[in-house]
Write a protein that holds these residues in place. Structure first.
Motif, PDB file in Angstrom:
ATOM      1  N   LEU A 233       0.824  -1.215   0.000  1.00  0.00           N
ATOM      2  CA  LEU A 233       0.000   0.000   0.000  1.00  0.00           C
ATOM      3  C   LEU A 233       0.853   1.259   0.000  1.00  0.00           C
ATOM      4  O   LEU A 233       0.343   2.357  -0.235  1.00  0.00           O
ATOM      5  N   GLY A 234       2.139   1.116   0.268  1.00  0.00           N
ATOM      6  CA  GLY A 234       3.062   2.232   0.174  1.00  0.00           C
ATOM      7  C   GLY A 234       2.781   3.338   1.171  1.00  0.00           C
ATOM      8  O   GLY A 234       2.056   3.169   2.151  1.00  0.00           O
ATOM      9  N   LYS A 235       3.361   4.510   0.915  1.00  0.00           N
ATOM     10  CA  LYS A 235       3.142   5.684   1.740  1.00  0.00           C
ATOM     11  C   LYS A 235       1.755   6.232   1.469  1.00  0.00           C
ATOM     12  O   LYS A 235       1.240   6.142   0.357  1.00  0.00           O
ATOM     13  N   ALA A 256       2.877   3.973  10.545  1.00  0.00           N
ATOM     14  CA  ALA A 256       4.222   4.517  10.338  1.00  0.00           C
ATOM     15  C   ALA A 256       4.395   5.065   8.930  1.00  0.00           C
ATOM     16  O   ALA A 256       5.212   5.972   8.709  1.00  0.00           O
ATOM     17  N   ALA A 257       3.625   4.536   7.970  1.00  0.00           N
ATOM     18  CA  ALA A 257       3.708   4.997   6.583  1.00  0.00           C
ATOM     19  C   ALA A 257       2.845   6.221   6.318  1.00  0.00           C
ATOM     20  O   ALA A 257       2.801   6.714   5.183  1.00  0.00           O
ATOM     21  N   GLY A 258       2.152   6.716   7.342  1.00  0.00           N
ATOM     22  CA  GLY A 258       1.400   7.958   7.193  1.00  0.00           C
ATOM     23  C   GLY A 258      -0.090   7.805   6.981  1.00  0.00           C
ATOM     24  O   GLY A 258      -0.803   8.802   6.843  1.00  0.00           O
ATOM     25  N   TRP A 259      -0.592   6.573   6.982  1.00  0.00           N
ATOM     26  CA  TRP A 259      -2.025   6.372   6.795  1.00  0.00           C
ATOM     27  C   TRP A 259      -2.797   6.710   8.072  1.00  0.00           C
ATOM     28  O   TRP A 259      -2.279   6.554   9.186  1.00  0.00           O
ATOM     29  N   GLY A 352     -11.252   3.961  -7.240  1.00  0.00           N
ATOM     30  CA  GLY A 352      -9.862   4.344  -7.428  1.00  0.00           C
ATOM     31  C   GLY A 352      -8.963   3.921  -6.285  1.00  0.00           C
ATOM     32  O   GLY A 352      -7.742   4.071  -6.359  1.00  0.00           O
ATOM     33  N   GLY A 353      -9.558   3.384  -5.226  1.00  0.00           N
ATOM     34  CA  GLY A 353      -8.788   2.952  -4.067  1.00  0.00           C
ATOM     35  C   GLY A 353      -8.223   1.551  -4.233  1.00  0.00           C
ATOM     36  O   GLY A 353      -8.510   0.843  -5.208  1.00  0.00           O
ATOM     37  N   THR A 354      -7.432   1.142  -3.246  1.00  0.00           N
ATOM     38  CA  THR A 354      -6.683  -0.120  -3.324  1.00  0.00           C
ATOM     39  C   THR A 354      -7.160  -1.103  -2.263  1.00  0.00           C
ATOM     40  O   THR A 354      -7.398  -0.731  -1.116  1.00  0.00           O
ATOM     41  N   LEU A 355      -7.275  -2.355  -2.674  1.00  0.00           N
ATOM     42  CA  LEU A 355      -7.597  -3.455  -1.773  1.00  0.00           C
ATOM     43  C   LEU A 355      -6.470  -4.475  -1.842  1.00  0.00           C
ATOM     44  O   LEU A 355      -6.108  -4.940  -2.927  1.00  0.00           O
ATOM     45  N   VAL A 356      -5.894  -4.790  -0.685  1.00  0.00           N
ATOM     46  CA  VAL A 356      -4.902  -5.861  -0.608  1.00  0.00           C
ATOM     47  C   VAL A 356      -5.517  -7.020   0.164  1.00  0.00           C
ATOM     48  O   VAL A 356      -6.009  -6.844   1.279  1.00  0.00           O
ATOM     49  N   PHE A 357      -5.484  -8.193  -0.452  1.00  0.00           N
ATOM     50  CA  PHE A 357      -6.006  -9.419   0.166  1.00  0.00           C
ATOM     51  C   PHE A 357      -4.841 -10.371   0.390  1.00  0.00           C
ATOM     52  O   PHE A 357      -4.033 -10.603  -0.515  1.00  0.00           O
ATOM     53  N   SER A 358      -4.746 -10.911   1.607  1.00  0.00           N
ATOM     54  CA  SER A 358      -3.650 -11.838   1.902  1.00  0.00           C
ATOM     55  C   SER A 358      -4.109 -12.900   2.881  1.00  0.00           C
ATOM     56  O   SER A 358      -5.040 -12.701   3.663  1.00  0.00           O
ATOM     57  N   THR A 359      -3.427 -14.044   2.834  1.00  0.00           N
ATOM     58  CA  THR A 359      -3.607 -15.111   3.822  1.00  0.00           C
ATOM     59  C   THR A 359      -2.252 -15.768   4.063  1.00  0.00           C
ATOM     60  O   THR A 359      -1.452 -15.931   3.135  1.00  0.00           O
ATOM     61  N   CYS A 360      -2.004 -16.159   5.317  1.00  0.00           N
ATOM     62  CA  CYS A 360      -0.761 -16.888   5.629  1.00  0.00           C
ATOM     63  C   CYS A 360      -1.035 -18.384   5.503  1.00  0.00           C
ATOM     64  O   CYS A 360      -0.872 -19.143   6.454  1.00  0.00           O
ATOM     65  N   SER A 361      -1.441 -18.780   4.309  1.00  0.00           N
ATOM     66  CA  SER A 361      -1.834 -20.167   4.051  1.00  0.00           C
ATOM     67  C   SER A 361      -1.102 -20.700   2.833  1.00  0.00           C
ATOM     68  O   SER A 361      -0.810 -19.961   1.891  1.00  0.00           O
ATOM     69  N   ILE A 421      -0.704 -13.204  -1.600  1.00  0.00           N
ATOM     70  CA  ILE A 421      -0.997 -11.775  -1.543  1.00  0.00           C
ATOM     71  C   ILE A 421      -1.409 -11.288  -2.928  1.00  0.00           C
ATOM     72  O   ILE A 421      -0.757 -11.614  -3.927  1.00  0.00           O
ATOM     73  N   ALA A 422      -2.490 -10.521  -2.974  1.00  0.00           N
ATOM     74  CA  ALA A 422      -2.933  -9.898  -4.220  1.00  0.00           C
ATOM     75  C   ALA A 422      -3.318  -8.454  -3.936  1.00  0.00           C
ATOM     76  O   ALA A 422      -3.956  -8.149  -2.928  1.00  0.00           O
ATOM     77  N   ARG A 423      -2.922  -7.563  -4.845  1.00  0.00           N
ATOM     78  CA  ARG A 423      -3.286  -6.145  -4.750  1.00  0.00           C
ATOM     79  C   ARG A 423      -4.235  -5.796  -5.887  1.00  0.00           C
ATOM     80  O   ARG A 423      -3.966  -6.121  -7.035  1.00  0.00           O
ATOM     81  N   LEU A 424      -5.334  -5.149  -5.538  1.00  0.00           N
ATOM     82  CA  LEU A 424      -6.352  -4.838  -6.531  1.00  0.00           C
ATOM     83  C   LEU A 424      -6.748  -3.358  -6.443  1.00  0.00           C
ATOM     84  O   LEU A 424      -6.612  -2.737  -5.396  1.00  0.00           O
ATOM     85  N   VAL A 425      -7.260  -2.835  -7.544  1.00  0.00           N
ATOM     86  CA  VAL A 425      -7.774  -1.472  -7.565  1.00  0.00           C
ATOM     87  C   VAL A 425      -9.258  -1.527  -7.909  1.00  0.00           C
ATOM     88  O   VAL A 425      -9.698  -2.360  -8.717  1.00  0.00           O
ATOM     89  N   ARG A 426     -10.028  -0.659  -7.266  1.00  0.00           N
ATOM     90  CA  ARG A 426     -11.443  -0.548  -7.581  1.00  0.00           C
ATOM     91  C   ARG A 426     -11.597   0.487  -8.689  1.00  0.00           C
ATOM     92  O   ARG A 426     -11.240   1.646  -8.524  1.00  0.00           O
ATOM     93  N   ASN A 427     -12.132   0.045  -9.789  1.00  0.00           N
ATOM     94  CA  ASN A 427     -12.254   0.930 -10.949  1.00  0.00           C
ATOM     95  C   ASN A 427     -13.238   2.051 -10.684  1.00  0.00           C
ATOM     96  O   ASN A 427     -14.237   1.871  -9.983  1.00  0.00           O
ATOM     97  N   THR A 428     -12.952   3.208 -11.249  1.00  0.00           N
ATOM     98  CA  THR A 428     -13.845   4.364 -11.063  1.00  0.00           C
ATOM     99  C   THR A 428     -15.004   4.290 -12.042  1.00  0.00           C
ATOM    100  O   THR A 428     -14.976   3.570 -13.019  1.00  0.00           O
TER     101      THR A 428
END
Length: 428
Positions: A233-235, A256-259, A352-361, A421-428
């Motif tokens: 997700l970065g800064k 810590a990244a400013g969110w 336009g926002g970001t969704l990160v989905f992850s599992t420790c599996s 881990i997958a990073r996705l964007v919600r289309n506008t």
């Protein structure tokens, strides 16, 4: 008139030195193997009243038994005329005695003398006899340890021969201690190596609270693999939801990244650790105790991180109990829950926002299959490919931009926990 019964001195006598820790180890193994509890979940009850050193020893013994269970049982079965039931106390006692003598460096006389009080009558003679026979034969445990058959078959079907070999090597060695730094520019003076900016993998372990920078809140313990979802997700200066947040490593990263972070979890006890870490590090986040199947935010967020509940088979080297208590039924149950949570979380992301989905599996049902079903149902989302420069050197994303971490990843540097881990964007 019958004379009063004499008390059983063997049962009423207090435990001798070393026995309480072995008794606690027996309780831990029973909780995991017979009742299906997590090792950490059972620890407080099994080790109640023990001194810290004995508590640590009980945990170490039980964990090493779980790492080497198939091999220990094979040795026991080779020295008995009739196969002992899996849940027989004699088998449990022999597992504890053998793992001490063959893997933990305990002298043989101490290994057997501290487990004999755990059994009575005929089983005591059996335990003593089988242990003595195996010691006289000079038996050893194979290296690397053998995975349980059910796990090996499941993982082989998903990932092939090399993954099985890598998993056996991974469980043979104690996992490293990774630190995530609050400020990448403030690196504690501790011996170690950095796999990625803002990270330190220590060469030697010690009491965490005594290490430089802990009291000052300069870092927190977090496997480098577990740090990657929040890194993607970065800064940021906008709003972020950390769902299923406890114990809080990802919340700390985002803050810590400013969110502007809202951390949500259903577990009060695990959230207590998050509060402690926020106070120690001086970072800020709104913490909410809630069931995500019932809760929803007041407004959509710029970023949502869903590190979803799962079987946790990816952290088997730290928690070997998952190799024995996770069944296909639990994997299906967790996958169903992940699908529900992912569907809800997707509605909480701004266009336009970001969704990160992850599992420790390490189960495809809890990673690749979840993502495929989600993208099929939600045409308003698309993958934002993970880039190699966002990852530790030597870690590569898949061709379609997903990230799958298997046991062999960076094995020469101490390895990583298993993750999807997958990073996705919600289309506008």
């Amino acid at each position: 008139m019958k004379p009063p019964r004499r008390p059983n001195s063997r049962q009423s006598a207090p435990d001798g030195p070393g026995v309480p820790a072995r008794r606690a180890a027996l309780k831990l193994l029973d909780a995991v193997l017979r009742r299906g509890l997590a090792l950490e979940q059972a620890l407080d009850s099994a080790a109640q009243g023990l001194a810290p050193n004995d508590r640590g020893l009980a945990h170490a013994i039980a964990a090493e038994v779980l790492r080497r269970l198939p091999d220990l049982d094979a040795l026991i079965d080779s020295a008995t005329k009739q196969t002992l039931p899996d849940d027989a106390k004699a088998r449990f006692a022999l597992r504890i005695a053998l793992v001490q003598a063959l893997a933990l460096g305990t002298p043989g006389h101490a290994a057997i003398s501290t487990v004999l009080p755990l059994v009575d009558g005929g089983p005591r003679k059996l335990v003593h006899g089988v242990f003595g026979t195996l010691v006289r034969q000079g038996v050893t445990l194979p290296e690397p340890p053998t995975l349980p058959d059910a796990v090996a078959l499941r993982w082989h079907a998903a990932w092939g021969d090399q993954m099985i070999a890598d998993a056996e090597q991974a469980i043979a060695l104690p996992p490293p201690l990774d630190l995530t730094l609050r400020d990448p520019a403030v690196v504690p003076d501790l011996p170690g190596k950095s796999l990625i900016a803002g990270h330190l993998r220590l060469d030697e372990k010690g009491p965490v609270a005594m290490l430089e920078g802990f009291a000052e809140g300069d870092w927190w313990v977090q496997d480098v693999a577990a740090s990657l979802p929040a890194r993607l997700l970065g800064k940021g200066s906008g709003t972020a939801l950390d769902l299923c947040a406890a114990p809080g490593g990802k919340t700390l990263q985002l803050a810590a990244a400013g969110w502007q972070v809202t951390a949500v979890d259903v577990s009060e006890s695990r959230l207590a650790r998050l509060h402690e870490n926020l106070e120690r590090t001086g970072l800020e986040a709104e913490v909410v105790e809630a069931d995500l199947l019932k809760w929803k935010p007041d407004a959509p967020a710029d970023a949502v991180l869903l590190d979803a509940p799962c079987s946790a088979t990816g952290i088997f080297r730290r928690h070997p109990d998952v190799l024995h208590r996770v069944r296909p039924s639990l994997i299906r149950e967790m996958a169903e829950l992940q699908g529900k949570l992912l569907a809800r979380a997707a509605d909480w992301v701004k266009p336009g926002g970001t969704l990160v989905f992850s599992t420790c599996s390490l189960e495809p049902e809890e990673g690749e299959a979840q993502l495929a079903a989600f993208l099929k149902a939600r045409s308003d989302y698309a993958i934002v490919p993970v880039k190699p420069e966002e990852l530790p050197h030597g870690v590569m994303p898949r061709a379609d931009g997903r990230l799958r971490l298997l046991p062999g990843t960076l094995a020469d540097a101490g390895g990583l926990d298993g993750f999807f881990i997958a990073r996705l964007v919600r289309n506008t």
